[in-house]
Design an enzyme around this catalytic site. Structure first.
Site, PDB file in Angstrom:
ATOM      1  N   ARG A  43       0.823  -1.219   0.000  1.00 28.00           N
ATOM      2  CA  ARG A  43       0.000   0.000   0.000  1.00 28.00           C
ATOM      3  C   ARG A  43       0.856   1.269   0.000  1.00 28.00           C
ATOM      4  O   ARG A  43       0.445   2.293  -0.543  1.00 28.00           O
ATOM      5  CB  ARG A  43      -0.949  -0.018   1.211  1.00 28.00           C
ATOM      6  CG  ARG A  43      -1.987   1.121   1.224  1.00 28.00           C
ATOM      7  CD  ARG A  43      -3.038   0.868   2.299  1.00 28.00           C
ATOM      8  NE  ARG A  43      -4.113   1.862   2.289  1.00 28.00           N
ATOM      9  CZ  ARG A  43      -4.174   2.908   3.113  1.00 28.00           C
ATOM     10  NH1 ARG A  43      -3.233   3.107   4.018  1.00 28.00           N
ATOM     11  NH2 ARG A  43      -5.189   3.750   3.040  1.00 28.00           N
ATOM     12  N   ILE A  80      -6.918   7.863  -0.624  1.00 26.07           N
ATOM     13  CA  ILE A  80      -6.831   6.407  -0.770  1.00 26.07           C
ATOM     14  C   ILE A  80      -7.733   5.870   0.337  1.00 26.07           C
ATOM     15  O   ILE A  80      -7.646   6.314   1.490  1.00 26.07           O
ATOM     16  CB  ILE A  80      -5.365   5.905  -0.665  1.00 26.07           C
ATOM     17  CG1 ILE A  80      -5.287   4.375  -0.767  1.00 26.07           C
ATOM     18  CG2 ILE A  80      -4.653   6.391   0.588  1.00 26.07           C
ATOM     19  CD1 ILE A  80      -3.835   3.831  -0.888  1.00 26.07           C
ATOM     20  N   SER A  81      -8.644   4.959  -0.005  1.00 28.42           N
ATOM     21  CA  SER A  81      -9.610   4.482   0.983  1.00 28.42           C
ATOM     22  C   SER A  81      -8.905   3.803   2.156  1.00 28.42           C
ATOM     23  O   SER A  81      -7.819   3.254   2.019  1.00 28.42           O
ATOM     24  CB  SER A  81     -10.575   3.469   0.348  1.00 28.42           C
ATOM     25  OG  SER A  81     -11.295   4.046  -0.709  1.00 28.42           O
ATOM     26  N   GLN A  82      -9.585   3.817   3.293  1.00 24.24           N
ATOM     27  CA  GLN A  82      -9.119   3.110   4.482  1.00 24.24           C
ATOM     28  C   GLN A  82      -9.012   1.614   4.169  1.00 24.24           C
ATOM     29  O   GLN A  82      -9.896   1.056   3.509  1.00 24.24           O
ATOM     30  CB  GLN A  82     -10.148   3.350   5.596  1.00 24.24           C
ATOM     31  CG  GLN A  82      -9.808   2.695   6.905  1.00 24.24           C
ATOM     32  CD  GLN A  82     -10.879   2.969   7.951  1.00 24.24           C
ATOM     33  OE1 GLN A  82     -11.736   3.830   7.774  1.00 24.24           O
ATOM     34  NE2 GLN A  82     -10.825   2.222   9.036  1.00 24.24           N
ATOM     35  N   PRO A  83      -7.962   0.931   4.622  1.00 22.55           N
ATOM     36  CA  PRO A  83      -7.828  -0.504   4.364  1.00 22.55           C
ATOM     37  C   PRO A  83      -9.081  -1.309   4.741  1.00 22.55           C
ATOM     38  O   PRO A  83      -9.524  -2.179   3.973  1.00 22.55           O
ATOM     39  CB  PRO A  83      -6.621  -0.914   5.211  1.00 22.55           C
ATOM     40  CG  PRO A  83      -5.773   0.326   5.236  1.00 22.55           C
ATOM     41  CD  PRO A  83      -6.745   1.468   5.273  1.00 22.55           C
TER      42      PRO A  83
END
Ligand code: SAH
Length: 214
Positions: free
Chosen positions: A37, A63-66
């Site tokens: 990531r 960037i979206s949260q994992p």
């Protein structure tokens, strides 16, 4: 771009955290353990890459949260060789996870800068996907119908064109709601004109907006 021992260790911890938060799909966890990531973020932010939080990328996007990526990907139930359409390429991280899971990925981004950058990153990691610079509200009819569609920006209702580009038996995952909070929604196309909706928790996304940005 390198994947250090340190980054691998941090990633493994993040995967354990995702398990604790209820993610059970082993294929999703395997892919997230594999994809670096930190390569999708500015190199200065290694310390932020494996924290379970969304993070700013360029063009005012995130960037979206994992955890969010894990939930959306789990709901898609990706099988190898599935055709998946992603709306909102952003950093390209979600696309890379899908490619790592064996999907054929088509991804659309409205910011030209992000569209270009994501391609470079995926290429450097050896992941191949089809990238499009355009308005996701239109979908990509010519490559459909899709086994899965994942919308990674918030909308108040599912764009009609995307519903029609889904295979019968296909799954569409979308955060539905207003500006400050949305409900993760799974839409399953069960017949030509039949769609079943189910709710999967509340999330916060950047909005899906019309048109493109140069
Ligand atoms: N999937 C991304 C998350 C990006 S955030 C990742 O893994 O990093 C959402 C993205 O959707 C932003 O990059 C935003 O520019 C994009 N977006 C918003 N509206 C869009 C539209 N109509 N068409 C395509 N992309 C859109």
């Amino acid at each position: 771009m390198t994947d250090s021992f340190e980054a691998k260790g941090k990633r493994k911890k993040l995967i354990e955290e995702l398990r604790r938060k209820g993610i059970t799909d082993e294929e999703v966890l395997r892919a997230m353990n594999k994809v670096p990531r930190h390569d999708f973020m500015d190199p200065a932010f290694l310390n932020h890459a494996y924290v379970d939080k969304a993070f700013p990328i360029s063009s005012g996007q995130t960037i979206s949260q994992p955890y969010t990526v894990a939930v959306q990907t789990s709901l898609l139930q990706v099988k190898r060789r599935d055709k998946i359409l992603e709306i909102g390429t952003g950093s390209g991280y979600q696309a890379a996870i899908l490619v790592e899971m064996g999907a054929k990925v088509y991804t659309i981004e409205r910011y030209r800068e992000l569209y270009l950058k994501a391609q470079t990153v995926l290429l450097s990691l050896g992941y191949s996907a089809d990238f499009f610079y355009g308005d996701g509200f239109e979908g990509k009819h010519q490559y459909g119908p899709y086994d899965g569609i994942v919308i990674t920006a918030a909308v108040s209702e599912v764009p009609q064109k995307l519903l029609t580009q889904l295979k019968t038996g296909g799954r569409l995952v979308v955060p539905l709601g207003g500006t400050f909070s949305q409900v993760m929604t799974l839409v399953q196309r069960t017949g030509k004109n039949q769609y079943d909706y189910s709710s999967h928790g509340s999330f916060v996304f950047v909005p899906m907006l019309k048109g493109t940005v140069k």
